[in-house]
Design a protein around this motif. Structure first.
Motif, PDB file in Angstrom:
ATOM      1  N   PRO A  21       0.820  -1.212   0.000  1.00 22.22           N
ATOM      2  CA  PRO A  21       0.000   0.000   0.000  1.00 22.22           C
ATOM      3  C   PRO A  21       0.856   1.265   0.000  1.00 22.22           C
ATOM      4  O   PRO A  21       2.010   1.250   0.428  1.00 22.22           O
ATOM      5  CB  PRO A  21      -0.812  -0.108   1.292  1.00 22.22           C
ATOM      6  CG  PRO A  21      -0.847  -1.568   1.594  1.00 22.22           C
ATOM      7  CD  PRO A  21       0.489  -2.090   1.125  1.00 22.22           C
ATOM      8  N   GLN A  56      -3.669  -0.731  -2.571  1.00 29.86           N
ATOM      9  CA  GLN A  56      -4.613   0.258  -2.040  1.00 29.86           C
ATOM     10  C   GLN A  56      -3.823   1.323  -1.309  1.00 29.86           C
ATOM     11  O   GLN A  56      -2.656   1.141  -1.014  1.00 29.86           O
ATOM     12  CB  GLN A  56      -5.651  -0.369  -1.096  1.00 29.86           C
ATOM     13  CG  GLN A  56      -5.124  -0.857   0.229  1.00 29.86           C
ATOM     14  CD  GLN A  56      -4.695  -2.306   0.212  1.00 29.86           C
ATOM     15  OE1 GLN A  56      -5.076  -3.061  -0.676  1.00 29.86           O
ATOM     16  NE2 GLN A  56      -3.899  -2.702   1.176  1.00 29.86           N
ATOM     17  N   ASN A  82      -5.615   0.061  -9.030  1.00 26.84           N
ATOM     18  CA  ASN A  82      -5.577  -0.571  -7.705  1.00 26.84           C
ATOM     19  C   ASN A  82      -6.240  -1.936  -7.720  1.00 26.84           C
ATOM     20  O   ASN A  82      -7.071  -2.225  -8.572  1.00 26.84           O
ATOM     21  CB  ASN A  82      -6.335   0.263  -6.659  1.00 26.84           C
ATOM     22  CG  ASN A  82      -5.756   1.625  -6.406  1.00 26.84           C
ATOM     23  OD1 ASN A  82      -6.488   2.608  -6.395  1.00 26.84           O
ATOM     24  ND2 ASN A  82      -4.464   1.719  -6.198  1.00 26.84           N
ATOM     25  N   THR A  85      -9.564   0.262  -4.438  1.00 27.91           N
ATOM     26  CA  THR A  85      -9.429   1.696  -4.185  1.00 27.91           C
ATOM     27  C   THR A  85     -10.252   2.057  -2.962  1.00 27.91           C
ATOM     28  O   THR A  85     -11.461   1.849  -2.954  1.00 27.91           O
ATOM     29  CB  THR A  85      -9.918   2.526  -5.389  1.00 27.91           C
ATOM     30  OG1 THR A  85      -9.175   2.135  -6.537  1.00 27.91           O
ATOM     31  CG2 THR A  85      -9.723   4.008  -5.159  1.00 27.91           C
ATOM     32  N   CYS A 100      -8.868   6.299 -12.968  1.00 26.35           N
ATOM     33  CA  CYS A 100      -8.559   5.279 -11.958  1.00 26.35           C
ATOM     34  C   CYS A 100      -9.500   4.095 -12.122  1.00 26.35           C
ATOM     35  O   CYS A 100     -10.713   4.262 -12.273  1.00 26.35           O
ATOM     36  CB  CYS A 100      -8.700   5.883 -10.561  1.00 26.35           C
ATOM     37  SG  CYS A 100      -8.310   4.744  -9.212  1.00 26.35           S
ATOM     38  N   ASP A 102     -10.151   0.048 -10.397  1.00 25.59           N
ATOM     39  CA  ASP A 102      -9.767  -0.949  -9.395  1.00 25.59           C
ATOM     40  C   ASP A 102     -10.402  -2.302  -9.728  1.00 25.59           C
ATOM     41  O   ASP A 102     -10.953  -2.475 -10.806  1.00 25.59           O
ATOM     42  CB  ASP A 102     -10.066  -0.474  -7.966  1.00 25.59           C
ATOM     43  CG  ASP A 102     -11.505  -0.608  -7.522  1.00 25.59           C
ATOM     44  OD1 ASP A 102     -12.400  -0.813  -8.368  1.00 25.59           O
ATOM     45  OD2 ASP A 102     -11.745  -0.512  -6.304  1.00 25.59           O
TER      46      ASP A 102
END
Length: 131
Positions: A21, A56, A82, A85, A100, A102
């Motif tokens: 992370p 994350q 990710n 997220t 973004c 995830d």
């Protein structure tokens, strides 16, 4: 790879991958885009223009504003990918307008791979793997 859209947009670039992370508050310098978290595997790396891949976020909610600051200062990642997220990263990428996605198996992506992120459709594609 098909995931979930967190913040729309399209971007591509060389991947910068962390298996651990990442904290933006105290972990990434908002003026330079350099990872400054002591002992982090990305310490000393610059996120500018890269597709930043990490499981994350972690840390303070101020991290959202650091992500926004990265964008405002012209040193933001091109996109973020990710595994999951969480709220800090989600808020930051939305404020900053950074694509973004995830729900992606980040284990398939290596630092240096050329990656295309189409967050409008929730997809991440490795178009050129490093050898």
């Amino acid at each position: 790879m098909k995931g979930r859209t967190i913040s729309p947009g399209k971007a591509s670039g060389a991947a910068l991958v962390s298996r651990s992370p990442l904290s933006f508050y105290g972990g990434v310098d908002p003026k330079t885009g350099i990872v400054i978290e002591k002992g982090h595997e990305l310490e000393g790396e610059c996120v500018k223009g890269r597709v930043l891949v990490f499981p994350q976020g972690k840390g303070s909610t101020v991290g959202s504003y650091v992500i926004y600051g990265l964008k405002k200062n012209g040193v933001a990642p091109a996109a973020i990918v990710n595994q999951e997220t969480e709220t800090i990263v989600a808020t930051g990428v939305i404020l900053a307008g950074i694509p973004c996605v995830d729900k992606i198996d980040i284990g398939k992506i290596k630092t240096g791979d050329k990656v295309v992120v189409d967050a409008d459709n929730g997809t991440v594609e490795i178009v050129q793997e490093i050898t």
